[in-house]
Enzyme design. Structure first.
Site, PDB file in Angstrom:
ATOM      1  N   LYS A  70      21.249  17.661 -41.526  1.00  0.00           N
ATOM      2  CA  LYS A  70      20.326  17.709 -40.653  1.00  0.00           C
ATOM      3  C   LYS A  70      20.226  17.928 -39.425  1.00  0.00           C
ATOM      4  O   LYS A  70      18.635  18.741 -39.372  1.00  0.00           O
ATOM      5  CB  LYS A  70      20.310  15.974 -40.574  1.00  0.00           C
TER       6      LYS A  70
ATOM      7  N   ASP B  81      12.406   9.887 -56.229  1.00  0.00           N
ATOM      8  CA  ASP B  81      14.044   9.213 -56.140  1.00  0.00           C
ATOM      9  C   ASP B  81      14.851   9.910 -56.931  1.00  0.00           C
ATOM     10  O   ASP B  81      14.466   9.535 -58.561  1.00  0.00           O
ATOM     11  CB  ASP B  81      14.471   7.873 -55.675  1.00  0.00           C
TER      12      ASP B  81
ATOM     13  N   GLY C   1      19.110   4.795 -52.911  1.00  0.00           N
ATOM     14  CA  GLY C   1      17.386   4.556 -53.713  1.00  0.00           C
ATOM     15  C   GLY C   1      17.314   3.071 -54.790  1.00  0.00           C
ATOM     16  O   GLY C   1      18.866   3.516 -55.825  1.00  0.00           O
TER      17      GLY C   1
ATOM     18  N   TYR D 130      10.425  27.050 -41.032  1.00  0.00           N
ATOM     19  CA  TYR D 130       8.575  27.588 -42.210  1.00  0.00           C
ATOM     20  C   TYR D 130       7.860  27.254 -40.944  1.00  0.00           C
ATOM     21  O   TYR D 130       6.567  27.648 -41.529  1.00  0.00           O
ATOM     22  CB  TYR D 130       9.522  26.128 -43.132  1.00  0.00           C
TER      23      TYR D 130
ATOM     24  N   TYR E 220      26.586  15.401 -43.708  1.00  0.00           N
ATOM     25  CA  TYR E 220      25.271  14.934 -43.191  1.00  0.00           C
ATOM     26  C   TYR E 220      25.135  15.360 -41.605  1.00  0.00           C
ATOM     27  O   TYR E 220      23.786  15.657 -41.759  1.00  0.00           O
ATOM     28  CB  TYR E 220      25.620  13.326 -42.578  1.00  0.00           C
TER      29      TYR E 220
ATOM     30  N   THR F 117      18.536   2.316 -37.342  1.00  0.00           N
ATOM     31  CA  THR F 117      17.275   0.659 -38.215  1.00  0.00           C
ATOM     32  C   THR F 117      18.176   0.073 -38.963  1.00  0.00           C
ATOM     33  O   THR F 117      18.593   0.358 -39.859  1.00  0.00           O
ATOM     34  CB  THR F 117      15.817   1.878 -39.052  1.00  0.00           C
TER      35      THR F 117
END
Ligand code: UDP
Length: 312
Positions: A150, A32, A37, A160, A146, A176
């Site tokens: 994503k 991090d 965070g 990949y 954002y 969440t």
């Protein structure tokens, strides 16, 4: 013993993943850069011999001098207030960070899990959103940093997988909530809870008729784990399909916090999605997963956390 690298491991969801996977017997390397965070989320793990912390920005090349079995890329600002303050870092975490972590997974022959988001659906014209819906995103809007990062990350993961045969998973994570959310991250749960607990006005944006569907963090972590252990390479929605308007949500939090707050209305942020609700048929069928924690129970746990957090 299997080793897992969790980027964003000191964040809200990342730190719960660290706890959960240590409990399952993994060795955990937490990475991090501590921009959104916080070390306090992993303080309790510092003497655990199976846990280590590396302060590093995933947008820079990543070197790990030991075998790695799983790479879980969870590093990114995720609150609209945060990512609109640092849009370039957000774009880099989703693009360069995804590239670096995929490169590491390829080199280590590790399995890979991308933390993607319901934001890939933008302001959806289909409700609830199944994984087959391609979304309605404004690429140049304030949330584009954002959403597009994503979406790019998902495209890179699939490339990949197809070209380099990396064994990848994509979790599309819906709203969440739970302990360890930052009380100043600007999202609706921390805002309403801190306001309600101080009897200050609860700030509903717009007319409050927009909807969200909230998943308690322990349910989400179980869903992520089941996906990690599955062999599903295509995206899977992980979230709680119980949909509420934001005004209903304000009233529920006010009641549970036994608050005297008034509800006030403020301007709706630009490009704020009008509806959001996961269609979790795929997770139910293919992972045997669905959320178990009722909204009131999860909110009570979260209120206790915010009460303790404000005493510190
Ligand atoms: N919201 C609100 N008051 C607040 C913070 C957020 O009414 O103090 C609304 C916001 O406009 C959005 C919803 O709550 O419609 C969820 O916002 P959040 O920032 O938590 O995340 P989002 O789901 O938009 O990514």
């Amino acid at each position: 013993m299997k080793t897992v690298l969790i980027t964003g491991g000191a964040g809200f969801i990342g730190s719960h993943l660290c706890d959960f996977l240590l409990g399952k017997g993994f060795r955990v390397i937490c990475m991090d850069n501590l921009i959104t965070g916080d070390k306090k989320n992993i303080m309790h793990l510092k003497n655990n011999k199976n846990f280590s912390f590396i302060k590093h920005n995933v947008s820079e090349h990543i070197t790990i001098n030991e075998p790695v079995d799983y790479v879980l890329h969870f590093a990114s600002p995720a609150s609209p207030v945060d990512y609109q303050k640092i849009p370039i870092q957000t774009l880099k975490a989703g693009s360069l960070g995804t590239h670096n972590t995929l490169g590491l997974a390829l080199a280590k022959k590790a399995k890979y899990v991308l933390a993607s988001t319901s934001e890939v659906y933008g302001d959806p014209k289909v409700n609830p959103q199944p994984e087959t819906y391609w979304g309605n995103v404004n690429p140049i809007g304030v949330r584009g940093c954002y959403d597009e990062a994503k979406r790019f990350a998902e495209a890179l993961v699939m490339a990949y997988h197809r070209i380099h045969k990396v064994d990848t998973r994509i979790a599309r994570i819906f709203n969440t909530y739970g302990p360890r959310m930052r009380k100043d991250d600007g999202r609706v749960v921390p805002n309403f809870m801190t306001q309600a607990l101080k009897n200050k006005p609860i700030t509903v944006y717009g007319n409050g008729k927009q909807t969200r569907s909230f998943c308690y963090v322990s349910d989400l972590i179980e869903g992520i784990y089941k996906l990690m252990m599955s062999d599903i390479n295509e995206p899977v929605n992980i979230g709680n399909p119980e949909e509420h308007t934001i005004i209903e949500f304000a009233e529920i939090i006010k009641k549970l916090a036994k608050s005297k707050s008034k509800v006030i209305f403020k301007e709706l942020p630009v490009d704020d999605p009008h509806v959001r609700c996961p269609d979790i048929s795929k997770a139910r069928k293919e992972l045997g997963w669905e959320p178990k924690t009722g909204l009131e129970k999860g909110l009570m746990e979260t209120i206790s956390f915010f009460k303790q957090d404000s005493n510190q």
